[in-house]
Scaffold this active site. Structure first.
Site, PDB file in Angstrom:
ATOM      1  N   TYR A  36       1.272  -8.548   2.317  1.00 33.07           N
ATOM      2  CA  TYR A  36       1.548  -8.247   3.722  1.00 33.07           C
ATOM      3  C   TYR A  36       0.311  -7.715   4.430  1.00 33.07           C
ATOM      4  O   TYR A  36      -0.688  -7.371   3.789  1.00 33.07           O
ATOM      5  CB  TYR A  36       2.719  -7.264   3.862  1.00 33.07           C
ATOM      6  CG  TYR A  36       2.376  -5.815   3.609  1.00 33.07           C
ATOM      7  CD1 TYR A  36       2.136  -5.341   2.324  1.00 33.07           C
ATOM      8  CD2 TYR A  36       2.276  -4.908   4.665  1.00 33.07           C
ATOM      9  CE1 TYR A  36       1.822  -4.001   2.095  1.00 33.07           C
ATOM     10  CE2 TYR A  36       1.963  -3.564   4.445  1.00 33.07           C
ATOM     11  CZ  TYR A  36       1.730  -3.128   3.152  1.00 33.07           C
ATOM     12  OH  TYR A  36       1.416  -1.821   2.933  1.00 33.07           O
ATOM     13  N   ARG A  55      -8.672  -9.909   4.708  1.00 31.65           N
ATOM     14  CA  ARG A  55      -8.013  -9.154   3.621  1.00 31.65           C
ATOM     15  C   ARG A  55      -6.766  -9.897   3.148  1.00 31.65           C
ATOM     16  O   ARG A  55      -6.481  -9.938   1.943  1.00 31.65           O
ATOM     17  CB  ARG A  55      -7.667  -7.739   4.102  1.00 31.65           C
ATOM     18  CG  ARG A  55      -7.081  -6.883   2.982  1.00 31.65           C
ATOM     19  CD  ARG A  55      -6.956  -5.427   3.384  1.00 31.65           C
ATOM     20  NE  ARG A  55      -5.968  -5.238   4.439  1.00 31.65           N
ATOM     21  CZ  ARG A  55      -5.704  -4.070   5.013  1.00 31.65           C
ATOM     22  NH1 ARG A  55      -6.355  -2.979   4.643  1.00 31.65           N
ATOM     23  NH2 ARG A  55      -4.802  -3.964   5.962  1.00 31.65           N
ATOM     24  N   ARG A 101      14.806 -18.141 -10.856  1.00 29.30           N
ATOM     25  CA  ARG A 101      14.202 -16.871 -11.243  1.00 29.30           C
ATOM     26  C   ARG A 101      13.581 -16.927 -12.640  1.00 29.30           C
ATOM     27  O   ARG A 101      14.290 -17.027 -13.642  1.00 29.30           O
ATOM     28  CB  ARG A 101      15.247 -15.753 -11.193  1.00 29.30           C
ATOM     29  CG  ARG A 101      14.648 -14.375 -11.470  1.00 29.30           C
ATOM     30  CD  ARG A 101      15.708 -13.278 -11.455  1.00 29.30           C
ATOM     31  NE  ARG A 101      15.103 -11.969 -11.693  1.00 29.30           N
ATOM     32  CZ  ARG A 101      14.756 -11.499 -12.889  1.00 29.30           C
ATOM     33  NH1 ARG A 101      14.954 -12.223 -13.974  1.00 29.30           N
ATOM     34  NH2 ARG A 101      14.188 -10.301 -13.019  1.00 29.30           N
ATOM     35  N   HIS A 103       9.923 -14.998 -14.620  1.00 29.39           N
ATOM     36  CA  HIS A 103       8.855 -14.041 -14.331  1.00 29.39           C
ATOM     37  C   HIS A 103       7.540 -14.753 -14.012  1.00 29.39           C
ATOM     38  O   HIS A 103       6.834 -14.398 -13.083  1.00 29.39           O
ATOM     39  CB  HIS A 103       8.649 -13.085 -15.509  1.00 29.39           C
ATOM     40  CG  HIS A 103       9.659 -11.984 -15.539  1.00 29.39           C
ATOM     41  ND1 HIS A 103      11.000 -12.210 -15.732  1.00 29.39           N
ATOM     42  CD2 HIS A 103       9.527 -10.642 -15.384  1.00 29.39           C
ATOM     43  CE1 HIS A 103      11.648 -11.057 -15.699  1.00 29.39           C
ATOM     44  NE2 HIS A 103      10.773 -10.085 -15.485  1.00 29.39           N
ATOM     45  N   LYS A 150      -2.953  -6.038  -1.322  1.00 26.56           N
ATOM     46  CA  LYS A 150      -1.956  -5.472  -0.396  1.00 26.56           C
ATOM     47  C   LYS A 150      -0.605  -6.150  -0.642  1.00 26.56           C
ATOM     48  O   LYS A 150      -0.154  -6.990   0.132  1.00 26.56           O
ATOM     49  CB  LYS A 150      -2.429  -5.616   1.060  1.00 26.56           C
ATOM     50  CG  LYS A 150      -1.686  -4.677   2.013  1.00 26.56           C
ATOM     51  CD  LYS A 150      -2.433  -4.552   3.314  1.00 26.56           C
ATOM     52  CE  LYS A 150      -1.633  -3.863   4.407  1.00 26.56           C
ATOM     53  NZ  LYS A 150      -1.322  -2.452   4.162  1.00 26.56           N
ATOM     54  N   GLU A 183      -5.983   7.869  -2.227  1.00 29.03           N
ATOM     55  CA  GLU A 183      -5.730   7.616  -0.807  1.00 29.03           C
ATOM     56  C   GLU A 183      -4.373   8.199  -0.467  1.00 29.03           C
ATOM     57  O   GLU A 183      -3.757   8.876  -1.310  1.00 29.03           O
ATOM     58  CB  GLU A 183      -5.799   6.108  -0.512  1.00 29.03           C
ATOM     59  CG  GLU A 183      -4.816   5.281  -1.320  1.00 29.03           C
ATOM     60  CD  GLU A 183      -5.019   3.774  -1.156  1.00 29.03           C
ATOM     61  OE1 GLU A 183      -5.465   3.343  -0.094  1.00 29.03           O
ATOM     62  OE2 GLU A 183      -4.691   3.043  -2.109  1.00 29.03           O
ATOM     63  N   LEU A 207      -6.659   0.675  -1.534  1.00 29.40           N
ATOM     64  CA  LEU A 207      -6.663  -0.454  -0.609  1.00 29.40           C
ATOM     65  C   LEU A 207      -7.955  -0.414   0.210  1.00 29.40           C
ATOM     66  O   LEU A 207      -8.326   0.670   0.682  1.00 29.40           O
ATOM     67  CB  LEU A 207      -5.462  -0.335   0.339  1.00 29.40           C
ATOM     68  CG  LEU A 207      -5.331  -1.493   1.313  1.00 29.40           C
ATOM     69  CD1 LEU A 207      -4.721  -2.703   0.627  1.00 29.40           C
ATOM     70  CD2 LEU A 207      -4.475  -1.103   2.514  1.00 29.40           C
TER      71      LEU A 207
HETATM   72  N1  PLP Z   1      -3.970   2.850   2.051  1.00 28.83           N
HETATM   73  C1  PLP Z   1      -2.727   2.371   1.878  1.00 28.83           C
HETATM   74  C2  PLP Z   1      -2.057   2.540   0.550  1.00 28.83           C
HETATM   75  C3  PLP Z   1      -2.059   1.723   2.929  1.00 28.83           C
HETATM   76  O1  PLP Z   1      -0.821   1.237   2.746  1.00 28.83           O
HETATM   77  C4  PLP Z   1      -2.704   1.611   4.177  1.00 28.83           C
HETATM   78  C5  PLP Z   1      -2.075   0.936   5.294  1.00 28.83           C
HETATM   79  O2  PLP Z   1      -0.951   0.513   5.248  1.00 28.83           O
HETATM   80  C6  PLP Z   1      -3.991   2.142   4.325  1.00 28.83           C
HETATM   81  C7  PLP Z   1      -4.606   2.742   3.233  1.00 28.83           C
HETATM   82  C8  PLP Z   1      -4.727   2.037   5.620  1.00 28.83           C
HETATM   83  O3  PLP Z   1      -5.172   0.713   5.777  1.00 28.83           O
HETATM   84  P1  PLP Z   1      -5.529   0.106   7.194  1.00 28.83           P
HETATM   85  O4  PLP Z   1      -6.600   0.948   7.761  1.00 28.83           O
HETATM   86  O5  PLP Z   1      -5.980  -1.275   6.882  1.00 28.83           O
HETATM   87  O6  PLP Z   1      -4.273   0.149   8.005  1.00 28.83           O
END
Ligand code: PLP
Length: 294
Positions: A36, A55, A101, A103, A150, A183, A207
């Site tokens: 996403y 990304r 379904r 895996h 992501k 984070e 991320l």
């Molecule tokens: N870290 C995580 C785990 C996130 O889910 C997000 C955004 O959803 C971010 C950091 C921030 O990312 P961005 O600046 O691309 O929105």
């Protein structure tokens, strides 16, 4: 004021979000087998589209979902042309599609399923938080070893965010087994010490935040030293300032962690400077960006 309802593009077909129906054998529903993105819309215009599409492409490649990202981008603009949103958020998800379904990845999957929707975003509560700063908690980083992808597998992030909410806090910052802060549950984390900004280096445990990357660039341009090195839970008491970044949060000062004040317990000067640079960057981009076609 009544806000317009969210509008969706489901495999290119535009409809109210509430009318989209997803098949139960979609692998996103069964396995979380999907990628996403979330993009901010200012004045009806999507921000940092190239960066989000890059990304998206990378995440899809990493889990081998073959989707036409150029077409997704075109559909994103088509959707925005049909919706009167000014301040909004675009959510975009690509799944591996529908298959019996198993895996392992199906040998003959159907086409990926693609959802894009736009909804209005009331920025006022966020704007207030940017002024006052927010409180956060620390929480174990329970996630897998590929947080750079992501994916929609966000259970550990949801648990952390819920714990923050129950503590009356805005966010949970995640702490790895070695004590390093990775984070936030949905934000990137930055510290400031002796005028220099620190944030975890890009690796598989975080991320690559789009806002993170812009903030690193803006700080650099402003002559603020930036060090990409991990902050540790144990040394949080030594930082002068702490802030979060994200598509919706933008640049958000943190004033308390686990009930302990950070620095003076007020949003810090370097954070304010970076937040102002961020707002300035958005304003400059809006002044130069083409008007939405509607
Ligand atoms: N870290 C995580 C785990 C996130 O889910 C997000 C955004 O959803 C971010 C950091 C921030 O990312 P961005 O600046 O691309 O929105």
């Amino acid at each position: 004021m009544n806000q317009p309802s969210p509008l969706a593009s489901w495999n290119g077909e535009i409809m109210p979000l509430t009318e989209v129906r997803v098949p139960v054998l979609d692998r996103a529903f069964l396995f979380g087998d999907a990628i996403y993105e979330a993009l901010r819309v200012y004045e009806g215009r999507p921000f940092l589209v190239d960066e989000h599409m890059a990304r998206l492409r990378r995440s899809l490649d990493q889990i081998r979902i073959e989707a036409d990202v150029d077409r997704i981008e075109r559909r994103l603009f088509e959707l925005l042309e049909r919706h009167p949103v000014r301040s909004g958020l675009v959510y975009l998800q690509v799944t591996r599609g529908v298959a019996p379904r198993t895996h392992y990845f199906p040998a003959n999957p159907t086409e990926p399923n693609e959802l894009i929707y736009v909804s209005p975003l009331d920025d006022d509560p966020h704007a207030r938080h940017r002024e006052t700063g927010v409180d956060v908690i620390t929480f174990d980083d329970l996630r897998w070893k590929r947080c750079d992808i992501k994916s929609v597998n966000l259970l550990a992030n949801c648990m952390a965010a819920q714990a923050a909410r129950e503590a009356g806090c805005a966010e949970a910052i995640l702490v790895a087994a070695d004590g390093a802060i990775t984070e936030g549950s949905h934000t990137s984390v930055f510290g400031v010490r002796d005028g220099a900004v620190m944030t975890a280096p890009l690796a598989r445990n975080i991320l690559p935040g789009i806002t993170r990357s812009l903030v690193v660039e803006l700080a650099d341009r402003a002559g603020i030293p930036i060090r990409e090195e991990p902050l540790s839970r144990d040394r949080l008491s030594e930082v002068d300032e702490l802030f979060l970044t994200g598509t919706t949060a933008e640049v958000l000062p943190v004033t308390r962690v686990d009930d302990q004040p950070i620095g003076s317990g007020q949003p810090g000067e370097v954070t304010r400077q970076i937040a102002a640079a961020y707002r300035g960057h958005v304003a400059d981009w809006l002044a130069g960006a083409p008007a939405p076609a509607r």
